[in-house]
Write an enzyme that holds these catalytic residues in place. Structure first.
Site, PDB file in Angstrom:
ATOM      1  N   SER A   7       0.837  -1.194   0.000  1.00  0.00           N
ATOM      2  CA  SER A   7       0.000   0.000   0.000  1.00  0.00           C
ATOM      3  C   SER A   7       0.875   1.248   0.000  1.00  0.00           C
ATOM      4  O   SER A   7       1.672   1.476   0.913  1.00  0.00           O
ATOM      5  CB  SER A   7      -0.898  -0.005   1.239  1.00  0.00           C
ATOM      6  N   HIS A  30      -1.261  -1.383  -4.253  1.00  0.00           N
ATOM      7  CA  HIS A  30      -2.518  -0.951  -3.643  1.00  0.00           C
ATOM      8  C   HIS A  30      -2.477   0.561  -3.436  1.00  0.00           C
ATOM      9  O   HIS A  30      -1.549   1.080  -2.809  1.00  0.00           O
ATOM     10  CB  HIS A  30      -2.694  -1.683  -2.308  1.00  0.00           C
ATOM     11  N   ASP A  32      -4.515   3.782  -2.008  1.00  0.00           N
ATOM     12  CA  ASP A  32      -5.616   4.195  -1.132  1.00  0.00           C
ATOM     13  C   ASP A  32      -6.040   5.624  -1.427  1.00  0.00           C
ATOM     14  O   ASP A  32      -5.245   6.555  -1.295  1.00  0.00           O
ATOM     15  CB  ASP A  32      -5.160   4.106   0.335  1.00  0.00           C
ATOM     16  N   MET A  34      -8.569   8.607  -0.307  1.00  0.00           N
ATOM     17  CA  MET A  34      -9.402   9.036   0.827  1.00  0.00           C
ATOM     18  C   MET A  34      -9.917  10.444   0.607  1.00  0.00           C
ATOM     19  O   MET A  34      -9.199  11.282   0.074  1.00  0.00           O
ATOM     20  CB  MET A  34      -8.568   9.008   2.105  1.00  0.00           C
ATOM     21  N   HIS A  63      -8.203   1.524  -4.183  1.00  0.00           N
ATOM     22  CA  HIS A  63      -9.168   1.363  -3.085  1.00  0.00           C
ATOM     23  C   HIS A  63      -9.813   2.714  -2.806  1.00  0.00           C
ATOM     24  O   HIS A  63      -9.181   3.594  -2.230  1.00  0.00           O
ATOM     25  CB  HIS A  63      -8.404   0.821  -1.868  1.00  0.00           C
ATOM     26  N   MET A  65     -11.904   5.038  -0.846  1.00  0.00           N
ATOM     27  CA  MET A  65     -12.575   5.283   0.441  1.00  0.00           C
ATOM     28  C   MET A  65     -13.275   6.627   0.317  1.00  0.00           C
ATOM     29  O   MET A  65     -12.863   7.626   0.907  1.00  0.00           O
ATOM     30  CB  MET A  65     -11.543   5.258   1.578  1.00  0.00           C
ATOM     31  N   MET A 134     -11.659  -5.476   5.220  1.00  0.00           N
ATOM     32  CA  MET A 134     -10.849  -4.563   6.038  1.00  0.00           C
ATOM     33  C   MET A 134     -10.696  -5.125   7.450  1.00  0.00           C
ATOM     34  O   MET A 134     -11.687  -5.494   8.081  1.00  0.00           O
ATOM     35  CB  MET A 134     -11.493  -3.174   6.137  1.00  0.00           C
ATOM     36  N   GLY A 139      -8.824   4.453   6.951  1.00  0.00           N
ATOM     37  CA  GLY A 139      -8.428   5.839   7.184  1.00  0.00           C
ATOM     38  C   GLY A 139      -6.943   6.028   7.433  1.00  0.00           C
ATOM     39  O   GLY A 139      -6.378   7.033   7.039  1.00  0.00           O
ATOM     40  N   PHE A 140      -6.332   5.055   8.081  1.00  0.00           N
ATOM     41  CA  PHE A 140      -4.923   5.215   8.441  1.00  0.00           C
ATOM     42  C   PHE A 140      -4.155   3.906   8.315  1.00  0.00           C
ATOM     43  O   PHE A 140      -4.710   2.832   8.575  1.00  0.00           O
ATOM     44  CB  PHE A 140      -4.809   5.723   9.881  1.00  0.00           C
ATOM     45  N   GLY A 141      -2.882   4.027   7.954  1.00  0.00           N
ATOM     46  CA  GLY A 141      -1.998   2.877   7.960  1.00  0.00           C
ATOM     47  C   GLY A 141      -1.470   2.658   9.370  1.00  0.00           C
ATOM     48  O   GLY A 141      -1.713   3.470  10.274  1.00  0.00           O
ATOM     49  N   GLY A 142      -0.764   1.554   9.539  1.00  0.00           N
ATOM     50  CA  GLY A 142      -0.065   1.320  10.802  1.00  0.00           C
ATOM     51  C   GLY A 142      -0.943   0.942  11.980  1.00  0.00           C
ATOM     52  O   GLY A 142      -0.511   1.057  13.125  1.00  0.00           O
ATOM     53  N   ASP A 168      -6.987  -6.179   4.139  1.00  0.00           N
ATOM     54  CA  ASP A 168      -6.354  -4.856   4.182  1.00  0.00           C
ATOM     55  C   ASP A 168      -6.385  -4.290   5.601  1.00  0.00           C
ATOM     56  O   ASP A 168      -7.459  -4.066   6.160  1.00  0.00           O
ATOM     57  CB  ASP A 168      -7.109  -3.929   3.213  1.00  0.00           C
ATOM     58  N   GLY A 169      -5.187  -4.066   6.148  1.00  0.00           N
ATOM     59  CA  GLY A 169      -5.069  -3.407   7.454  1.00  0.00           C
ATOM     60  C   GLY A 169      -4.345  -4.241   8.486  1.00  0.00           C
ATOM     61  O   GLY A 169      -4.820  -5.306   8.867  1.00  0.00           O
ATOM     62  N   GLY A 170      -3.178  -3.778   8.896  1.00  0.00           N
ATOM     63  CA  GLY A 170      -2.449  -4.441   9.975  1.00  0.00           C
ATOM     64  C   GLY A 170      -1.815  -5.768   9.606  1.00  0.00           C
ATOM     65  O   GLY A 170      -1.501  -6.567  10.487  1.00  0.00           O
ATOM     66  N   GLY A 190       1.116  -2.121   3.959  1.00  0.00           N
ATOM     67  CA  GLY A 190       1.773  -0.827   3.809  1.00  0.00           C
ATOM     68  C   GLY A 190       3.044  -0.762   4.618  1.00  0.00           C
ATOM     69  O   GLY A 190       4.148  -0.946   4.099  1.00  0.00           O
TER      70      GLY A 190
HETATM   71  C1  DX5 Z   1      -6.334   1.875   5.466  1.00  0.00           C
HETATM   72  C2  DX5 Z   1      -5.861   1.479   4.092  1.00  0.00           C
HETATM   73  C3  DX5 Z   1      -4.810   0.431   4.074  1.00  0.00           C
HETATM   74  C4  DX5 Z   1      -3.533   0.812   4.786  1.00  0.00           C
HETATM   75  C5  DX5 Z   1      -2.829  -0.422   5.237  1.00  0.00           C
HETATM   76  O1  DX5 Z   1      -7.435   2.721   5.344  1.00  0.00           O
HETATM   77  O2  DX5 Z   1      -6.946   0.994   3.320  1.00  0.00           O
HETATM   78  O3  DX5 Z   1      -4.536   0.024   2.747  1.00  0.00           O
HETATM   79  O4  DX5 Z   1      -2.673   1.572   3.987  1.00  0.00           O
HETATM   80  O5  DX5 Z   1      -1.698  -0.037   5.957  1.00  0.00           O
HETATM   81  P1  DX5 Z   1      -0.959  -1.039   6.963  1.00  0.00           P
HETATM   82  O6  DX5 Z   1      -0.511  -2.214   6.178  1.00  0.00           O
HETATM   83  O7  DX5 Z   1       0.153  -0.216   7.483  1.00  0.00           O
HETATM   84  O8  DX5 Z   1      -1.976  -1.424   8.019  1.00  0.00           O
HETATM   85 ZN    ZN Z   2      -6.553   0.066   1.325  1.00  0.00          ZN
END
Ligand code: DX5
Ligand code: ZN
Length: 209
Positions: A7, A30, A32, A34, A63, A65, A134, A139-142, A168-170, A190
């Site tokens: 991502s 990927h 994102d 937003m 993706h 959002m 998801m 909304g946020f990575g990490g 997707d996510g974590g 990501g």
């Molecule tokens: C969150 C995004 C994800 C995000 C994943 O809203 O859709 O794609 O970037 O990031 P990580 O892998 O760091 O959780």
């Molecule tokens: Zn995503």
């Protein structure tokens, strides 16, 4: 084999072209998008997709959002999206958005927030190429992966075996085995890829190699 889609949200925004070359081994990229409405954050727009398109022949997995994805479907397709995924929880009529994606020629995908049941996609599953489950609030990575949504993978694959199911996510080295076991076809990652010193090796580990 499990596919990996890094991502770009976790990449260095001051050098995106270069960042793309760090993940050449990935099956897809990927991206994102937003809007500050559907999610409380802003990321990037069609200009970024367009600028990166000539730099890579990888699949661009976009993706959306967005609260109102409908008007943006042709925009992101034209910018270079191969797969276009929108949220079933958006404020536009999912049937109309899906039809717009089909007409654009992109491969259609739909995404589920952690609390949305798999059943929400049953009316559309036959027409979808991919589904994004998801495992964090978008909304946020990490963020930390939630395990409960992984159950939806089995439900979706049972009913629609053709689907490419993305998680997707974590997703990181610690959580990837769990996600693979749950039946995911593609892992979005990501932080785990872009913050690694050697992204190619990080991706191999996520695949379980
Ligand atoms: C969150 C995004 C994800 C995000 C994943 O809203 O859709 O794609 O970037 O990031 P990580 O892998 O760091 O959780
Ligand atoms: Zn995503």
């Amino acid at each position: 084999m499990t596919m990996i889609a890094p991502s770009l949200l976790a990449a260095d925004f001051s050098a995106m072209g270069e960042q793309l070359r760090r993940v050449q081994q990935a099956e897809a990229v990927h991206i994102d998008i937003m809007d500050g409405n559907f999610v409380p954050n802003l990321s990037m727009g069609p200009q970024m997709v367009e600028a990166l398109r000539p730099q890579s022949s990888q699949i661009f997995d976009v993706h959306l959002m967005l609260l109102h994805p409908l008007p943006y479907v042709p925009v992101f397709r034209k910018a270079g999206a191969d797969w276009l995924t929108f949220h079933v929880e958006c404020a536009d009529d999912p049937e109309r958005v899906l039809r717009a994606i089909e007409e654009s020629g992109a491969k259609p995908g739909m995404a589920l927030k952690p609390a949305t049941p798999a059943e929400a996609l049953y009316p559309y599953g036959e027409r979808l190429h991919c589904v994004t489950v998801m495992t964090v609030e978008p909304g946020f990575g990490g963020q930390k992966l939630m395990e409960a949504p992984l159950e939806k993978i089995r439900q979706l694959k049972e009913r629609f075996p053709h689907l490419v199911v993305e998680v997707d996510g974590g997703v990181n080295e610690e959580t990837a085995p769990l996600v693979r076991q749950a039946g995911a076809d593609l892992l979005v990652a990501g932080t785990a890829v872009f913050r690694a010193e050697r992204p190619a090796e990080a991706m191999a580990r996520l695949r379980g190699e």
